[in-house]
Structure formats: structure tokens, C-alpha cells
Design a protein around this motif. Structure first.
Motif, short mmCIF file in Angstrom:
data_model
loop_
_atom_site.label_atom_id
_atom_site.label_comp_id
_atom_site.label_asym_id
_atom_site.label_seq_id
_atom_site.Cartn_x
_atom_site.Cartn_y
_atom_site.Cartn_z
N PRO A 84 0.93 -1.45 0.08
CA PRO A 84 0.02 0.11 -0.17
C PRO A 84 0.80 1.15 0.25
CG PRO A 84 -0.88 -1.60 1.67
CD PRO A 84 0.40 -2.21 1.04
N GLY A 85 0.64 2.26 -0.96
CA GLY A 85 1.32 3.44 -0.82
C GLY A 85 2.61 3.43 -1.63
N ALA A 86 3.09 2.45 -2.11
CA ALA A 86 4.17 2.41 -2.95
C ALA A 86 4.39 3.45 -4.02
CB ALA A 86 4.68 0.84 -3.53
N VAL A 87 5.36 4.21 -3.97
CA VAL A 87 5.82 5.23 -4.99
C VAL A 87 6.04 4.55 -6.34
CG1 VAL A 87 6.16 7.00 -3.39
CG2 VAL A 87 8.27 5.51 -4.39
N GLN A 88 6.43 3.31 -6.36
CA GLN A 88 6.75 2.74 -7.70
C GLN A 88 6.02 1.47 -7.73
OE1 GLN A 88 11.04 2.73 -8.26
NE2 GLN A 88 11.08 4.22 -9.66
N THR A 89 6.12 0.74 -8.81
CA THR A 89 5.57 -0.88 -9.04
C THR A 89 6.89 -1.54 -9.44
OG1 THR A 89 3.18 -0.23 -9.06
CG2 THR A 89 4.08 -2.32 -9.86
N ASP B 33 11.69 13.25 -15.78
CA ASP B 33 10.98 12.06 -15.56
C ASP B 33 11.73 10.92 -15.14
OD1 ASP B 33 8.35 13.57 -15.19
OD2 ASP B 33 7.97 12.80 -17.32
N VAL B 34 12.50 10.80 -15.94
CA VAL B 34 13.56 9.50 -15.83
C VAL B 34 14.29 9.72 -14.53
CG1 VAL B 34 15.57 8.35 -16.62
CG2 VAL B 34 13.87 8.98 -18.07
N VAL B 35 14.85 10.98 -14.32
CA VAL B 35 15.82 11.03 -12.92
C VAL B 35 14.78 10.85 -11.64
CG1 VAL B 35 16.82 12.98 -11.64
CG2 VAL B 35 17.26 12.56 -14.00
N LYS B 36 13.53 11.43 -12.10
CA LYS B 36 12.65 11.19 -10.64
C LYS B 36 12.37 9.66 -10.53
CE LYS B 36 9.70 15.25 -10.73
NZ LYS B 36 8.19 15.59 -11.30
N GLU B 37 12.47 9.02 -11.53
CA GLU B 37 12.07 7.23 -11.44
C GLU B 37 13.44 6.86 -10.68
OE1 GLU B 37 9.31 6.14 -11.07
OE2 GLU B 37 8.86 8.07 -11.73
N GLU B 38 14.50 7.25 -11.06
CA GLU B 38 15.79 6.97 -10.56
C GLU B 38 15.76 7.39 -9.19
OE1 GLU B 38 19.29 8.65 -12.23
OE2 GLU B 38 20.74 7.81 -10.88
N LYS B 39 15.38 8.53 -8.77
CA LYS B 39 15.30 8.75 -7.25
C LYS B 39 14.13 7.72 -6.75
CE LYS B 39 14.47 12.89 -4.22
NZ LYS B 39 13.78 12.17 -3.20
N ARG B 40 13.35 7.59 -7.11
CA ARG B 40 12.28 6.80 -6.20
C ARG B 40 12.72 5.48 -6.29
NH1 ARG B 40 8.04 9.58 -9.81
NH2 ARG B 40 7.18 11.12 -8.38
N GLN B 41 13.43 4.77 -7.62
CA GLN B 41 13.93 3.33 -7.65
C GLN B 41 14.96 3.46 -6.45
OE1 GLN B 41 14.71 1.67 -11.25
NE2 GLN B 41 16.52 0.53 -10.41
N ARG B 42 16.13 4.34 -6.25
CA ARG B 42 17.24 3.85 -5.96
C ARG B 42 17.22 4.62 -4.35
NH1 ARG B 42 21.82 6.11 -9.62
NH2 ARG B 42 23.24 5.62 -7.75
N TYR B 43 16.12 5.39 -4.05
CA TYR B 43 16.13 6.09 -2.75
C TYR B 43 14.91 5.68 -2.01
CZ TYR B 43 20.35 8.45 -4.46
OH TYR B 43 21.78 8.90 -5.00
N ASP B 44 13.66 6.58 -2.45
CA ASP B 44 12.61 6.53 -1.90
C ASP B 44 11.77 5.11 -1.72
OD1 ASP B 44 12.99 9.19 -2.17
OD2 ASP B 44 11.56 9.49 -3.75
N SER C 96 16.04 17.24 -4.78
CA SER C 96 14.73 17.27 -4.42
C SER C 96 13.84 17.01 -5.50
CB SER C 96 14.41 18.25 -3.37
OG SER C 96 14.28 19.53 -3.99
N MET C 97 12.62 16.52 -5.26
CA MET C 97 11.72 16.35 -6.25
C MET C 97 11.33 18.05 -6.59
SD MET C 97 10.88 13.52 -7.37
CE MET C 97 10.90 11.76 -6.83
N GLU C 98 11.01 18.82 -5.72
CA GLU C 98 10.84 20.17 -6.08
C GLU C 98 11.86 20.79 -6.84
OE1 GLU C 98 11.08 18.79 -2.59
OE2 GLU C 98 9.08 18.20 -2.77
#
Lengths: 462, 429
Positions: free
Chosen positions: A257-262, B129-140, B169-171
Motif C-alpha cells: 500500500p502506498g508504494a511510489v513505484q511498482t 521524469d527519468v531522474v525522478k524514477e531513478e530517485k524513487r527506485q534508488r532512494y525513496d 529534491s523532487m521540488e
């Protein structure tokens, strides 16, 4: 101003994988040496064709715990002392087990080869698996199980094998065992497993690096003379292809739940290196479909849509049978659209590959070979992979020769053979694939079902 | 001297490009490696992440190169390539078959000289967009993935160039405009802010001639570089940050400000951190993992930086059910004991042997060798450092290590970040 025209590229010079010198040791092990001039850190590898299926069902993970405890105390040294002995000679040591077998890795500067081999001798012939150290490795593995559950990419793989392989297959369960089986591992069981399986017969020892002025067969022969041959015939479970689950073609969502990626893992059964028509086309397909930012998948999902940092596809051969796996993560709100596109792109090989795509794949794989096999580490790793596949690095060389003859017709035929075997039917989107997603189930469930790719199951961890 | 010195030849083109060639004909490959003297430490407030986002745009085409062509032209010739961004620099690299050297240099010169002809809003939006996904994948989306971001913000003061992470940061990523990209390129990308290393199957004469042929025409830029900041002192009084997260076990990062990289005192601190937490036979391994059993694993590492400070860390993965505070207290005891007695002879021998093997392993591949050469040329003006690094480590005495630990690794100088498992924290509440 740049006024220079784009330079032409000269054809690469011919290149062959470094040649092995093989020596049969009296105890049934094979020594392979590779002289790689200028590589002053030598890489030592030991490969043992031990099957995970040889683990007792209720003690799965025992091979992993055993491998990690090999250097945790010997007849003459405590775990602490042994760690210090390795470090004082600058020897890095690691051991682990996978589908292909057990491998041990030692790296050491050239001048310390002899002491490194003596330490390897003690690891192979004198481990005592102290109670306390086995218990510690069990605890560490239990903590690792929780960490693997927490990392989406690992969690996806755990669910993938559970869905893909038949329930009674060892391959359907984590290599390092589960909480229940690991908790049951005792020192006595580890000692027994080690005594039966970590024997010289059928083992391969690889030494690669700058071997000038060294008599490696003599050094290794003397160091490992006391390693028992053990049973002459090893069990053959490792050579058997795993049975797949009858209902493997389906979608499983692990709820976060709430995951920012899939996170995705999408797979289908693939060939091993002995496939009819040759192995060479398969890495080309992997490259063209999902091996670079310009590959079919990333050209759309990354460079056009910006949904992902990158998704990779590759064929993973095992000793018998194999997998075609695609893995990566996408922005949560692009989950359903990404799944639709991924299945479409993965199935698009059915419509054929262009000569240009095939050329790109062949050129990349063939021309990177000298650089991919340049260091002692890289040479030794390839040698042990081949040994555990029942081959020699002659296969690596022959395959590279075959690769440059691969054309679009062979690639199309190879994809068709794979797709037929996997049951991938372009008329029935989603057919043939095992699909695992780790993400917010409530958010994406209706959309995923709406794609009509087949049955969708949700798994909740807690 | 380390036994196997790698040959090095250097020159500087008229436009200021520093070129280093390391000849090695073992394999018909050449590693092409560029370090540009710009990283996240050069970013302004409100524009964090720009150096890294910019690096992505360097693959989206330039004056004579179409979007995506940098990858495809090189990969078709058997190149393995990528780029990375860090606090102090941005790094572009490819290892190519010998015959593709000129193509690689032509492509690099085109984007390092003429990127802006091709940058578009569409490219910027896509790579954002790609870098935001990099941030989500590797950090968030990783357990503990954002811990180092907290460490930088806790150990280094607000406004310091290392206070914020390279990913940004995303912002701020959202706020980046085409004008920012243009200004960034003009301010930082020029031959006089760049090092080009060529390692492998070529002679220095050929390498220098090829560098001149492809980069010689690029004009130098007007560089406005402030002097490096003065050394930050150790923290006075421990600072800490706790995060309660959905993580499998408590993890404690005990970190310290360190001296800047490539100084005897930095090496001494690195040895201390290795002895305490980095080696397989480290003191924390023996104390927390083997004896107390309050940790399932421990770690120790240092991060060498140039702008007034470095970073050292000791990490503890706390055994489920054990007390994170007790583990940290034991770590502090070990620190105090180490500061009192210093390393013993066996510990020093272990660090040197381990460092030598790891360093020579790293130099064994052309691409890593080229990367180290670029690093020491750009940041320390000394490519030959790669041949002497182990000697510098070997020259450190046990007294030096004890003294460095006494100055930099005092328990009261620590910055602690803890990621605490949700269920444990709830049970304790």
C-alpha cells in the motif's frame, strides 16, 4: 566550430578468450589455469556442482549457511583468528551457492599466492563449524530474509519463483531457505552436509592472472593434496530441468500500500546453452528487447514515456532449461499502462527483428568481449560458470565465433522456438508469461484485470 | 613504490584541457574517461539535482548527434559506456575497441562543446521524469534508501555544499528550466574545467594528437571558481536524527566529519575506520557481532571529498530484539578504547594488505584505472597518485592513526542517524 566529419571505425582486431591449461589432480578435482599477463591480483575460484535439491527439505538454506561458515573457524584457528589470517595476507574470501552449484572466490596479490592456497586448504579440509558461528550465520540469514522481503526487487523474485516453478521443486523456494527451514539448521546438520558434498571429486579449481614465474599446478597440487575425493559419482539433480507450475501463466500482485513505484518481474521458460540452433542468438534477443537505453523496452518506457529509470531483459540459461526474465520498476501511476506496453514489447519478437537491430546486438556482444574478459576476475568467473555448466571456456570462444554469423533469420527462428515453448500467443495477449508486480494492489487491481491478461492474485505480506 | 607502476604521460592543450595517457596493450581496448569539475557541491539553493539532471541531457543529442545516438553509435562498436554525478565532479566514460577511439572522442567533443544546440524542452521534461524514477527506485522505494541523505544533512551544516545530496529534491527537479540548463553548461562545461584520460591500447603521442584533433578547437570558458572552503572542524557535541520507518531492523549510522581527501590525516582516519568497522576482523565485528550479538552486521567506510570536509561512517544493523541504544553505547566504548590505545601491529598489517589488494584489483581494469587517473588529475593535480596510493597508506604510523582518531572520531563528535523499525518503536512506546 567542430568541422571534423564523424570518424570511420576500423574493424576490431581478432581476439580469443585466454587459453586454459587443464591439470587433473589426483583427488578428482580439475585445475584450470589462465595466464593473463599484467593482472597482478590473482583470482582463485573453486566450483562444486552441488545441487540445492540435495538440501534436506526441512533444512533448506543449509548450503548457504554452510558456505558462509566455511572460514568461521578451523581445526587450528578460531573464526576471529582466521579472519585476521586472511586479512594479513590481503586475501578476500567469499563463498555462496546458487542454482549452478557452490563457488568460492579468493583474490590475492601475486606474491601471496602460496599463503592464500594454504588458507584455502584449511577452508576446504579443516573447517569445524563451531556451534556459535553456525548459530550466528543462522541469525544473520534470518535477518537477511526480512531485508529481502522489504526490498521490492527481491520480494518480486521470491514471488516469481514461487509462481513459476512447480510447488515441489526446490527452485520454487528461496536459495537461502525460509524462516522456518533456516531456523531448524543445526551444527550437526551443517557438518554432515559439508562432509558429503564439499569433496574434491568433480570440483574445478581456477586460477587466473599473471602466472609468470609461478608453478601453479605444483603449488595447488601440494596445497590441496589432502582434500578428500569423496564420492566418485555426484548426484545428478543439478543436470535435471526443473518442472514448471501447471498454472504458471498468471499475474500475482504483492501488495505494498502506498508504494511510489511498482516493481515488475516478467518471465517465461527459456533455453539452456545446448539449445538446437545454437545459443548465440539468445543474448542478441535480450539486448535488442531490453539490454540498453535504445532497446525496444526502454526506447518506449524510458526515453519516450519517462515511466522508468530502466528495465532490463535477459535470457538466463541454467544447466538444463532456463528463463527469459524482464525486471525493473515504474512510476506507480504508470503501472497498468507499463504492464500493457511491456507485454506488447516482449511479445513483439513474434513479428521479427530487423537486420539493423540484430547487427547492433551482435556487434555489441562480440565487440565488447575483449573488454568483458580482460581482468583476472572476469576470466576466472567465466571459467567457473562454464565448469558448473559442464563445459569449458572453449564454449565461450566457439560461441563468439558463431555469434558473428547470426542474422535476422536465425534470431527470428530462435525467438519463435522460445515463444512456442513458452506458449506465447500474440492472439491472446499476456499468454505464456508469469507476471509478478510489487506495488499498491488496491490502486492498480481494476486496471490490471481490465487488461485481460489472465487471472490476477493478490498476496499480502502482513 | 607499489611494485607495478602504471605508465602515465600528461599534457595540457592550449584551451586548458588536461590530457593523461596510460599506455597498456594487453587488450585491444581503450578506456576514454572525462571528469568535469562540476558536481552537486556547485549547485545553488533551489536547484539541487541539476548537475545530475544535466548529465542525463548529455545523452540526448548535441550539434551533430541525434538524441540517443551517443549510446547507439558507441554500443554498435562494442563500447561499454555511462556517466555518473557526484558531489565534486561529473564523469563520462566509455571503453571502446582500439579502432573506435576517434569516434568516441568525436562524440565526446561534440557534446562537451556543443550540447546546447540540441537541448529541448521535450528532452528536459523526459529526462526529468527519468531522474525522478531513478530517485524513487534508488532512494525513496528502498528500505534505508534515504538514510545517507539524512546523514549529509545531519553531519554538514545548512548551506554547506555537501549538505544536500546529488540526486536533489523532487521540488528542485521540477523547478529546473531550460535557462538553468543553458547557464549551467556555460558556467561549467569547458576544456579548462575538464580532464580527459585515455588508458589502454595507444601511445601517449597518438593520444595527445587525437585529443588535440577533436578537442583542440573547443574554446575555454570563463571559470568563476571560489577557493575551496576551509576545513570544517569536528562537531562539538553529538547530533542525532531518528526516523521511524517500515524497515526490517534498526540500523544506526554513526558518522563523523573528516579531513579532506588525499591528505595524510584522511588516510589515518580511513585506517581507523577500517580497524573499527571496515575489516572482516574489525573491532566492532568482534565486539557487537561476535561477542555481544547485538548486531547482525557492522560496517565502516569513509568518503573522500575536497571542499573542506570528508565523511566517515560506522554502521550497525541491530539484531532484532536487541537494543539500538546499547549497541551504540558499546560502539562509543570501542571508539574511546581505540582513541586510548590506537591500532596494534596486526591491525595495521591487515589494513595495508587489504588496501593493497583492493587498490590493485581496482587498477586491474582499464576503465577503473582511467577513472582513478581522472580523479587524481582533476581534484588533486597528481595522476601519479595512483602509483603511490598504497605507499601513502603504508606510511601512516599507528601513532598517526591514534592521533587522527583522537581529533576526528571522538564519540561526542558523532552525527547519528537511526532508522528504527516501526513495530519495535511502537512496542517501546
Amino acid at each position: 566550430m567542430t568541422t571534423i566529419a564523424r570518424p570511420e571505425v576500423a574493424a576490431p582486431e581478432p581476439w580469443v578468450f585466454p587459453e586454459a591449461t587443464a591439470t587433473a589432480l589426483p583427488n578428482g578435482a580439475t585445475l584450470l589455469t589462465y595466464d593473463v599477463p599484467g593482472q597482478y591480483v590473482l583470482s582463485i575460484r573453486v566450483g562444486l556442482p552441488i545441487s540445492l535439491a540435495d538440501e534436506p527439505r526441512d533444512l533448506e538454506g543449509i548450503a548457504t549457511v554452510m558456505a558462509r561458515t566455511l572460514d568461521e573457524g578451523t581445526e587450528h584457528h578460531s573464526a576471529e583468528e582466521f579472519a585476521r589470517l586472511l586479512e594479513r595476507k590481503g586475501v578476500s574470501f567469499g563463498a555462496g551457492i546458487g542454482d549452478a552449484g557452490l563457488t568460492m572466490d579468493l583474490d590475492v596479490v601475486k606474491g601471496n599466492l602460496e599463503p592464500a592456497l594454504d588458507l584455502l586448504r584449511q577452508i576446504l579440509t579443516e573447517p569445524v563449524f563451531p556451534e556459535q558461528e553456525v548459530a550466528r550465520q543462522v541469525r544473520t540469514r534470518l535477518a537477511e530474509i526480512e531485508q529481502e522481503r522489504a526490498v521490492a526487487a527481491h520480494r518480486a523474485v521470491i514471488e516469481f519463483v514461487r509462481t513459476f516453478y512447480a510447488e515441489d521443486e526446490r527452485s520454487a523456494r528461496p536459495i537461502g531457505g525460509t524462516r522456518e527451514t533456516v531456523s531448524a539448521i543445526t551444527r550437526e546438520a551443517v557438518v554432515a552436509f559439508h562432509a558429503e558434498h564439499v569433496v574434491a571429486s568433480g570440483a574445478t579449481v581456477v586460477i587466473a592472472g599473471d602466472l609468470s614465474d609461478l608453478d601453479v599446478p605444483d603449488l595447488v597440487g601440494r596445497a590441496l593434496a589432502g582434500w578428500d575425493a569423496g564420492a566418485v559419482e555426484r548426484p545428478s539433480a543439478i543436470e535435471r530441468a526443473a518442472t514448471l507450475a501447471q498454472d504458471r501463466c498468471r499475474i500475482v500482485v504483492v501488495d505494498r500500500p502506498g508504494a511510489v513505484q511498482t516493481e515488475f518481474v516478467i518471465g517465461a521458460p527459456g533455453p539452456d546453452r545446448s539449445v538446437a540452433g545454437g545459443w548465440a542468438p539468445y543474448p542478441v534477443i535480450g539486448f535488442v528487447v531490453g539490454g540498453s537505453p535504445n532497446a525496444r523496452i526502454d526506447a518506449v518506457l524510458r526515453e519516450d514515456k519517462g515511466y522508468t529509470y530502466g528495465i532490463r531483459s535477459s535470457f538466463r540459461p541454467r544447466r538444463s532449461g532456463g528463463l527469459f526474465l524482464t525486471a525493473g520498476s515504474v512510476r506507480a501511476d504508470a503501472t497498468v499502462e507499463s504492464l500493457r506496453l511491456l507485454v506488447e514489447l516482449l511479445t513483439s519478437g513474434r513479428e521479427g527483428f530487423s537486420q539493423k537491430e540484430v547487427r547492433s546486438g551482435v556487434d555489441f556482444i562480440a565487440k565488447t568481449a575483449p573488454g568483458r574478459y580482460a581482468t583476472a576476475d572476469q576470466v576466472a568467473d567465466e571459467a567457473v560458470i562454464m565448469a558448473l555448466d559442464g563445459r569449458t571456456t572453449q564454449f565461450t570462444t566457439d560461441n563468439l565465433h558463431d555469434l558473428v554469423t547470426v542474422d535476422a533469420a536465425r534470431v527470428d527462428a530462435a525467438f519463435a522456438r522460445f515463444a512456442d515453448g513458452a506458449g506465447i500467443d500474440p492472439e491472446r495477449p499476456g499468454s505464456g508469461w508469469t507476471i509478478v508486480l510489487v506495488g499498491d494492489a488496491a490502486e492498480h487491481m481494476a486496471g490490471i484485470q481490465g487488461l485481460g491478461f489472465g487471472s490476477v492474485t493478490v498476496v499480502h505480506d502482513r | 613504490m607499489t611494485r607495478n607502476a602504471y605508465p602515465l604521460a600528461r599534457t595540457t592543450l592550449e584551451n586548458g584541457l588536461r590530457v593523461v595517457v596510460s599506455e597498456d596493450h594487453a587488450v585491444p581496448n581503450i578506456a576514454v574517461n572525462l571528469w568535469v569539475g562540476v558536481g552537486s557541491r556547485h549547485e545553488s539553493p533551489g536547484r539541487t539535482g541539476l548537475a545530475h539532471l544535466f548529465e542525463h541531457l548529455m545523452f540526448q543529442g548535441s550539434r551533430n548527434v541525434a538524441s540517443g545516438e551517443h549510446f547507439s553509435l558507441l554500443m554498435d562498436q562494442g563500447a561499454r559506456l555511462n556517466a555518473t554525478t557526484w558531489f565534486d565532479r561529473t564523469n563520462y566514460f566509455e571503453t571502446v575497441p582500439t579502432g573506435a577511439l576517434e569516434l568516441a572522442l568525436w562524440l565526446e567533443a561534440d557534446r562537451h562543446g556543443h550540447l546546447l544546440d540540441a537541448v529541448t524542452q521535450q528532452n528536459l521534461d523526459n529526462q526529468r521524469d527519468v531522474v525522478k524514477e531513478e530517485k524513487r527506485q534508488r532512494y525513496d522505494n528502498q528500505p534505508y534508501g534515504t538514510a545517507l541523505i539524512d546523514v549529509y544533512a545531519t553531519a554538514f551544516p545548512e548551506g554547506h555544499p555537501y549538505h544536500h545530496p546529488t540526486i536533489g529534491s523532487m521540488e528542485d527537479l521540477d523547478a529546473a528550466t531550460l535557462e538553468d540548463v543553458h547557464a549551467f553548461f556555460r558556467a561549467h562545461y569547458g576544456p579548462n574545467n575538464t580532464v580527459l584520460t585515455l588508458a589502454g591500447d595507444l601511445t601517449p603521442e597518438h593520444g595527445f594528437a587525437m585529443a588535440e584533433r577533436y578537442f583542440g578547437d573547443l574554446p575555454p570558458i570563463e571559470l568563476h571558481q571560489r577557493p575551496l572552503l576551509p576545513q570544517l572542524p569536528p562537531l562539538h557535541g553529538a547530533v542525532r536524527l531518528d526516523r521511524v520507518k517500515d524497515v526490517p531492523n534498526d540500523r544506526v549510522y554513526v558518522t563523523f566529519r573528516l579531513p579532506v581527501d588525499a591528505t595524510p590525516e584522511y588516510h589515518a582516519c580511513a585506517i581507523a575506520v577500517d580497524v573499527l568497522g571496515g575489516l572482516a576482523s574489525s573491532r566492532l565485528m568482534r565486539r557487537l557481532v561476535r561477542r555481544d550479538e547485538t548486531a547482525t552486521s557492522v560496517g565502516g567506510w569513509t568518503m573522500g571529498l575536497v571542499d573542506g570536509v570528508g565523511l566517515g561512517a560506522l554502521t550497525i544493523d541491530v539484531t532484532p530484539g536487541a537494543d539500538a541504544e546499547a549497541a551504540e553505547a558499546a560502539l562509543c566504548e570501542e571508539l574511546a578504547r581505540f582513541i586510548e590505545e590506537g591500532p596494534d601491529a596486526a591491525e595495521m598489517e591487515s589494513v595495508v594488505a587489504d588496501t593493497e589488494r583492493a587498490w590493485l584489483s581496482s587498477l586491474a581494469s582499464l576503465d577503473e584505472r582511467a577513472d582513478h587517473i581522472s580523479q587524481y588529475t582533476l581534484l588533486h593535480d597528481d595522476p601519479d597518485y595512483i602509483n603511490h596510493f598504497v605507499d601513502h597508506v603504508r606510511a601512516v604510523t599507528p601513532d598517526d592513526v591514534r592521533a587522527a582518531a583522537a581529533r576526528w572520531l571522538q564519540p561526542e563528535s558523532r552525527a547519528v542517524v537511526r532508522f528504527l523499525a516501526q513495530s519495535d518503536a511502537e512496542a517501546a512506546a
